[in-house]
Design an enzyme around this catalytic site. Structure first.
Site, PDB file in Angstrom:
ATOM      1  N   CYS A 116      -3.600 -26.554  33.819  1.00 42.17           N
ATOM      2  CA  CYS A 116      -3.059 -25.252  34.204  1.00 42.17           C
ATOM      3  C   CYS A 116      -3.849 -24.126  33.523  1.00 42.17           C
ATOM      4  O   CYS A 116      -5.016 -23.935  33.826  1.00 42.17           O
ATOM      5  CB  CYS A 116      -1.558 -25.195  33.904  1.00 42.17           C
ATOM      6  SG  CYS A 116      -0.701 -23.893  34.821  1.00 42.17           S
TER       7      CYS A 116
ATOM      8  N   HIS B 261       0.951 -30.374  36.143  1.00 41.20           N
ATOM      9  CA  HIS B 261       1.736 -30.739  34.965  1.00 41.20           C
ATOM     10  C   HIS B 261       2.461 -32.063  35.218  1.00 41.20           C
ATOM     11  O   HIS B 261       2.810 -32.389  36.347  1.00 41.20           O
ATOM     12  CB  HIS B 261       2.797 -29.675  34.674  1.00 41.20           C
ATOM     13  CG  HIS B 261       2.248 -28.398  34.142  1.00 41.20           C
ATOM     14  ND1 HIS B 261       1.702 -28.278  32.891  1.00 41.20           N
ATOM     15  CD2 HIS B 261       2.190 -27.157  34.696  1.00 41.20           C
ATOM     16  CE1 HIS B 261       1.321 -27.029  32.694  1.00 41.20           C
ATOM     17  NE2 HIS B 261       1.598 -26.326  33.773  1.00 41.20           N
TER      18      HIS B 261
END
Length: 481
Positions: A330, A427
């Site tokens: 991310c 994630h």
């Protein structure tokens, strides 16, 4: 309303874990139970079934309850972006960024959505177990409170106050809380719990009776320290601070100032073939690291500056020259590219920040936030992947032609030409057992038969057993009205 609330004498007294255990205990009694936290402050967020975001502690509590996480379980989430301001999420959606002073002026208006979410949960379930935030003893924050006694009194929910004996002074914590809060607030407290006891519980009998005598509250139990909590998803980055494992392969991860969704690392710390180390501010990246992970962050450009201030950019280039591997997740992925542009000033002043240049990609921030659960396959191994995306910004460039994964028919992530630097927005990837094994094997690590999700379920059951042994769970749940 069928609800009971666990408040604490301070932060980190174990409220989240107590609520998770009580939710699992109630579920095993055949009750339809749901967790609820009116207000949370955390950069560790989960994507919900209804397409929003809540604190990951509430997602774990939902799991303990046998439910999918929903935005109503945590209607107000504050995600710190700096020491002075936070992004405000209301019922799963970003409504803006507020400085601390502005937050205190605005928060009373948020009682309405809090009560709306609470009403939906109580209508749908036999029982709602509520978690407070911080401590009601912070009386300077009482005006306009929506997290502790302000909520409890407005909603008419009885409170059990938890104190942490592990940090010492639990008698003062509990008796002192009663002394400093308003009598009307104190009247909401029906009892107390003493949490995190180490040693022979009988040695605290006198102290327990003293608390009952001084407060007039009923004691619901003394909860011994529960070491298996370390096997559950971390709620605080500090929970991951101690090196774990003594495996031959070393994984180092960088503790950014605004680190987010760090529980991505939880499955790795349980792999016996790994040594997982947090690199704290001021520390160099260890030369023996085989893999360096740049985790998520709430402030990509801010933490890029933070990273450089620690000298980690120099360490990363040296690590790469030595043949080491790098993984960015991310915000960490965004940092690995050539630049991060924020033309609208979503994370601070508008501008462009030079990236680390380890991936030939560029990122542009835009206000549309991507919140979605995903499934797909790891491009290199073909292993199945599941996880979630929670980010602003889009990343493009030549290295995206070598994607990390195929997610629902689209390429995702990027890989460097030498194959040693990888970035992904995904994630939760290491919770997928097959992928985790394939990825670690590609690094030369010894892998195990760890079934991560099954282990979490086993620990939640053990937590409920632990509370059933040491707490009057039936009496505590009977407080719900």
């Amino acid at each position: 309303m069928p609800a009971v609330m666990i408040q604490g004498t301070g932060s980190d007294v174990g409220k989240s874990l107590l609520v998770a255990g009580l939710c699992r205990a109630a579920r095993r009694r055949g009750l339809s139970v749901a967790p609820f936290k009116p207000q949370n402050m955390s950069n560790n967020a989960a994507v919900t079934a209804d397409g929003g975001e809540i604190g990951r502690a509430q997602a774990l509590q939902a799991r303990a309850s046998g439910l999918e996480p929903l935005t109503d379980m945590n209607p107000v989430l504050l995600k710190p972006e700096s020491d002075h301001g936070s992004q405000v999420i209301v019922q799963g959606r970003r409504v803006g960024t507020l400085r601390a002073r502005d937050w205190f002026e605005r928060k009373p208006a948020l009682m309405a959505p809090v009560l709306e979410s609470f009403a939906r949960l109580t209508a749908a379930h036999d029982l709602v177990i509520v978690e407070g935030a911080g401590s009601p003893a912070e009386v300077n924050l009482r005006r306009g409170d929506i997290a502790n006694m302000g909520f409890a009194r407005t909603a008419g929910v009885p409170v059990v106050l938890a104190g942490d004996i592990d940090r010492g002074g639990v008698i003062a914590q509990l008796v002192g809380t009663q002394a400093v809060i308003d009598p009307e607030d104190a009247a909401m407290i029906a009892g107390f719990l003493v949490n995190k006891f180490r040693g022979d519980v009988r040695l605290f009998d006198e102290g327990y009776r003293l608390i009952e005598a001084r407060t007039g509250w009923r004691g619901y139990g003394v909860v011994p320290f529960f070491p298996e909590a370390a096997l559950l998803p971390a709620e605080d980055a500090l929970d991951l601070g101690r090196p774990t494992g003594q495996g031959a392969l070393t994984v180092a991860w960088l503790a950014f100032s605004r680190v987010a969704n760090f529980d991505d690392l939880d499955p790795l710390k349980q792999e016996p073939g790994l040594t997982v180390r947090m690199v704290r501010p001021g520390q160099p990246i260890p030369a023996e690291a085989d893999l360096v992970i740049l985790p998520g962050t709430k402030s990509t450009r801010g933490d890029l500056a933070f990273l450089r201030a620690q000298g980690w950019d120099v360490d990363l280039r040296a690590h790469h020259r030595r043949g080491g591997r790098v993984l960015g997740i991310c915000g960490g992925y965004q940092m690995l590219g050539r630049s991060v542009a924020d033309p609208e000033g979503l994370e601070g002043a508008p501008g462009v920040t030079e990236g680390l240049g380890l991936l030939d990609v560029e990122t542009v921030m835009h206000p549309d936030k991507r919140l979605t659960r995903v499934a797909g396959r790891h491009r290199a191994s073909g292993a199945e992947l599941t996880g979630y995306e929670i980010h602003i910004g889009a990343t493009e460039g030549p290295d995206c032609a070598r994607p990390f994964a195929e997610i629902e028919g689209r390429p995702e992530g990027a890989t460097s030409a030498d194959g040693r630097v990888v970035g992904s927005y995904l994630h939760g990837m290491f919770g997928a057992d097959g992928f985790r094994r394939a990825f670690l094997e590609s690094l030369g690590a010894a892998t195990s038969d760890l079934a991560y999700d099954a282990r979490v379920e086993t620990v939640l059951d053990a937590l409920a057993d632990h509370l059933e042994t040491h707490v009057d769970v039936a009496g505590l749940l009977a407080l719900a009205r």
